[in-house]
Design a protein around this motif. Structure first.
Motif, mmCIF file in Angstrom:
data_model
loop_
_atom_site.group_PDB
_atom_site.id
_atom_site.type_symbol
_atom_site.label_atom_id
_atom_site.label_comp_id
_atom_site.label_asym_id
_atom_site.label_seq_id
_atom_site.Cartn_x
_atom_site.Cartn_y
_atom_site.Cartn_z
ATOM 1 N N GLN A 1 0.831 -1.198 0.000
ATOM 2 C CA GLN A 1 0.000 0.000 0.000
ATOM 3 C C GLN A 1 0.873 1.258 0.000
ATOM 4 O OE1 GLN A 1 -3.648 -0.160 0.722
ATOM 5 N NE2 GLN A 1 -3.619 1.956 0.024
ATOM 6 N N TYR A 2 0.682 2.124 -0.998
ATOM 7 C CA TYR A 2 1.425 3.397 -1.056
ATOM 8 C C TYR A 2 0.442 4.550 -1.211
ATOM 9 C CZ TYR A 2 5.933 1.114 -1.342
ATOM 10 O OH TYR A 2 7.053 0.384 -1.055
ATOM 11 N N GLN A 3 0.841 5.710 -0.703
ATOM 12 C CA GLN A 3 -0.030 6.885 -0.822
ATOM 13 C C GLN A 3 -0.079 7.389 -2.269
ATOM 14 O OE1 GLN A 3 2.108 9.025 2.322
ATOM 15 N NE2 GLN A 3 0.156 9.291 3.378
ATOM 16 N N ALA A 4 1.038 7.240 -2.997
ATOM 17 C CA ALA A 4 1.070 7.736 -4.381
ATOM 18 C C ALA A 4 2.000 6.885 -5.220
ATOM 19 C CB ALA A 4 1.545 9.187 -4.402
ATOM 20 N N ALA A 5 1.670 6.784 -6.492
ATOM 21 C CA ALA A 5 2.580 6.130 -7.448
ATOM 22 C C ALA A 5 2.725 7.037 -8.662
ATOM 23 C CB ALA A 5 2.029 4.777 -7.873
ATOM 24 N N ILE A 6 3.904 6.945 -9.269
ATOM 25 C CA ILE A 6 4.190 7.713 -10.480
ATOM 26 C C ILE A 6 4.593 6.705 -11.540
ATOM 27 C CG2 ILE A 6 5.735 9.426 -11.516
ATOM 28 C CD1 ILE A 6 6.147 10.513 -8.596
ATOM 29 N N ILE A 7 3.970 6.777 -12.699
ATOM 30 C CA ILE A 7 4.417 5.927 -13.808
ATOM 31 C C ILE A 7 5.258 6.805 -14.719
ATOM 32 C CG2 ILE A 7 3.760 4.456 -15.746
ATOM 33 C CD1 ILE A 7 1.193 3.791 -14.317
ATOM 34 N N GLY A 8 6.564 6.543 -14.743
ATOM 35 C CA GLY A 8 7.487 7.315 -15.574
ATOM 36 C C GLY A 8 8.559 8.008 -14.748
ATOM 37 N N GLY A 9 9.802 7.728 -15.072
ATOM 38 C CA GLY A 9 10.934 8.324 -14.345
ATOM 39 C C GLY A 9 11.731 9.262 -15.223
ATOM 40 N N GLY A 10 11.036 10.000 -16.101
ATOM 41 C CA GLY A 10 11.681 11.090 -16.836
ATOM 42 C C GLY A 10 11.616 12.352 -15.987
ATOM 43 N N LEU B 1 5.887 5.597 -4.886
ATOM 44 C CA LEU B 1 6.575 4.651 -5.766
ATOM 45 C C LEU B 1 6.766 5.300 -7.131
ATOM 46 C CD1 LEU B 1 4.465 1.434 -5.287
ATOM 47 C CD2 LEU B 1 6.926 1.579 -4.916
ATOM 48 N N VAL B 2 7.939 5.122 -7.727
ATOM 49 C CA VAL B 2 8.160 5.593 -9.103
ATOM 50 C C VAL B 2 8.484 4.376 -9.965
ATOM 51 C CG1 VAL B 2 9.493 7.103 -10.619
ATOM 52 C CG2 VAL B 2 9.195 7.723 -8.206
ATOM 53 N N PHE B 3 7.668 4.103 -10.951
ATOM 54 C CA PHE B 3 7.943 3.004 -11.886
ATOM 55 C C PHE B 3 8.552 3.579 -13.158
ATOM 56 C CE2 PHE B 3 4.463 1.563 -9.248
ATOM 57 C CZ PHE B 3 4.894 0.298 -8.881
ATOM 58 N N ASP B 4 9.600 2.943 -13.641
ATOM 59 C CA ASP B 4 10.222 3.456 -14.870
ATOM 60 C C ASP B 4 10.833 2.302 -15.662
ATOM 61 O OD1 ASP B 4 11.051 5.321 -16.715
ATOM 62 O OD2 ASP B 4 12.978 5.642 -15.740
ATOM 63 N N ASP B 5 10.479 2.221 -16.937
ATOM 64 C CA ASP B 5 11.108 1.188 -17.757
ATOM 65 C C ASP B 5 12.127 1.798 -18.724
ATOM 66 O OD1 ASP B 5 9.419 2.279 -19.611
ATOM 67 O OD2 ASP B 5 8.566 0.386 -20.296
ATOM 68 N N VAL B 6 12.653 2.956 -18.340
ATOM 69 C CA VAL B 6 13.827 3.620 -18.940
ATOM 70 C C VAL B 6 13.843 3.679 -20.478
ATOM 71 C CG1 VAL B 6 15.292 3.323 -16.923
ATOM 72 C CG2 VAL B 6 15.288 1.546 -18.622
ATOM 73 N N ARG B 7 12.785 4.224 -21.046
ATOM 74 C CA ARG B 7 12.780 4.482 -22.495
ATOM 75 C C ARG B 7 12.485 5.974 -22.687
ATOM 76 N NH1 ARG B 7 8.488 1.127 -24.970
ATOM 77 N NH2 ARG B 7 7.452 1.565 -23.006
ATOM 78 N N TYR B 8 13.448 6.793 -22.278
ATOM 79 C CA TYR B 8 13.252 8.244 -22.274
ATOM 80 C C TYR B 8 13.123 8.774 -23.693
ATOM 81 C CZ TYR B 8 15.132 7.168 -17.729
ATOM 82 O OH TYR B 8 15.347 6.587 -16.511
ATOM 83 N N ARG B 9 12.319 9.827 -23.835
ATOM 84 C CA ARG B 9 12.061 10.355 -25.184
ATOM 85 C C ARG B 9 13.341 10.869 -25.845
ATOM 86 N NH1 ARG B 9 8.056 15.287 -27.037
ATOM 87 N NH2 ARG B 9 8.154 14.768 -29.249
#
Ligand code: FAD
Length: 284
Positions: free
Chosen positions: A4-13, A31-39
């Motif tokens: 359980q987390y208060q907030a999640a972010i999808i994208g680590g750019g 939580l920050v989820f990132d699959d490292v495919r930066y623009r």
């Protein structure tokens, strides 16, 4: 496993990392989820980023990761979020090996560029074939700069570049056979046998979302991105969007690192406010 987390972010750019910093500073479990495919992964240098002008994009991300390490409530998970489902008032994010229960979600998953189907464009993208005059034009100002585009995009970008270079040929995409690297920068080969040598080329970026998770949640979006208000709120309570994936207030505002940082900050501030309101509710 469900956490359980208060907030999640999808994208680590830039958008997601700035949001993580703001939430970390407000002690929101994030939580920050990132699959490292930066623009901008194909560019070796960033332009028009105050304090980082000419630096490598990876240097900014690496500095951001070092700074975030000082905030124990922020956890970065280098995994793709494959799907998301509603559960109670929150959401469950699904990655390859876990399920993560979160109360609020910021979508900062960025875009990718559907490039013109001209041989050579993909290989030179971000190097000498470029999307944005604010980010890279200045470095090539001593030579001719071409625009391979048409319509209003060609007019707009060509007009900006004529302030940088005295020679700005505008070439319709259907007339171009291929582009290759040359000593001057780029050689443009035309179908009629003509050849133009320039320092660099600008083309329309044609961005498309990297993730379709917003659609799965029924979040309103259009060709210009996810619809948000000034705080990054989407039409679904508890879900925000920031960075390139979010529609800008005005299309003339460049989709760039600084604007991504600013929108990440705005959304995170509103997320922190919503955490504070929930904390103060009677019975919580
Ligand atoms: C070639 C090029 C060069 C550029 N150069 C400049 C420049 O010099 N200066 C400038 O200001 N701007 C530049 N830009 C624009 C800049 O790169 C973007 O505006 C900026 O990166 C947007 O940040 P973002 O955080 O929204 O997205 P991104 O930086 O693209 O980050 C999004 C992240 O989310 C991840 N993600 C997506 N879906 C998921 C998922 N389901 N699960 C987990 N992670 C996910 C992606 O893999 C990615 O790592 C350039 C753009 C391009 C195309």
């Amino acid at each position: 496993m469900i956490l359980q987390y208060q907030a999640a972010i999808i994208g680590g750019g830039p958008a997601g990392l700035q949001a993580a910093l703001t939430l970390g500073r407000m002690h929101v479990e994030t939580l920050v989820f990132d699959d490292v495919r930066y623009r901008n992964v194909s560019s070796s240098q960033m332009g028009n980023v105050l304090g980082w002008d000419g630096a490598a994009p990876a240097a900014l991300r690496s500095a951001a990761h070092s700074e975030l390490a000082a905030y124990p409530c922020v956890r970065i998970v280098q995994q793709r979020v494959d799907s998301v489902r509603e559960e109670g008032s929150g959401l469950v994010l699904v990655t390859s090996d876990s399920e993560w229960s979160v109360e609020r979600l910021l979508i900062a998953s960025g875009v990718e560029d559907a490039l013109l189907p001209i041989p050579g464009v993909h290989e030179l993208w971000g190097d000498v074939v470029l999307p944005c005059p604010y980010c890279h034009g200045h470095e090539f100002a001593s030579g001719p700069i071409a625009v391979i585009s048409d319509g209003s995009h060609a007019e707009h970008v060509g007009g900006l570049l004529r302030g940088l270079s005295s020679t700005v040929p505008v070439i319709a995409p259907e007339n171009v056979a291929a582009v290759t690297r040359s000593v001057a920068g780029v050689r443009i080969m035309l179908h009629d046998g003509g050849v133009t040598e320039v320092a660099c080329v600008f083309i329309p970026p044609n961005p498309i979302p990297r993730s379709t998770l917003a659609n799965d949640l029924g979040i309103r979006s259009g060709r210009d991105g996810i619809e948000v208000d000034a705080l990054g709120r989407t039409n679904r309570v508890g879900v925000w969007a920031a960075g390139d994936v979010a529609k800008r207030a005005d299309p003339r505002i460049p989709a760039a690192i600084i604007t991504a940082l600013a929108s990440g900050l705005a959304a995170a501030a509103d997320i922190a406010a919503s955490v504070a309101i929930a904390r103060d509710l009677p019975g919580s």
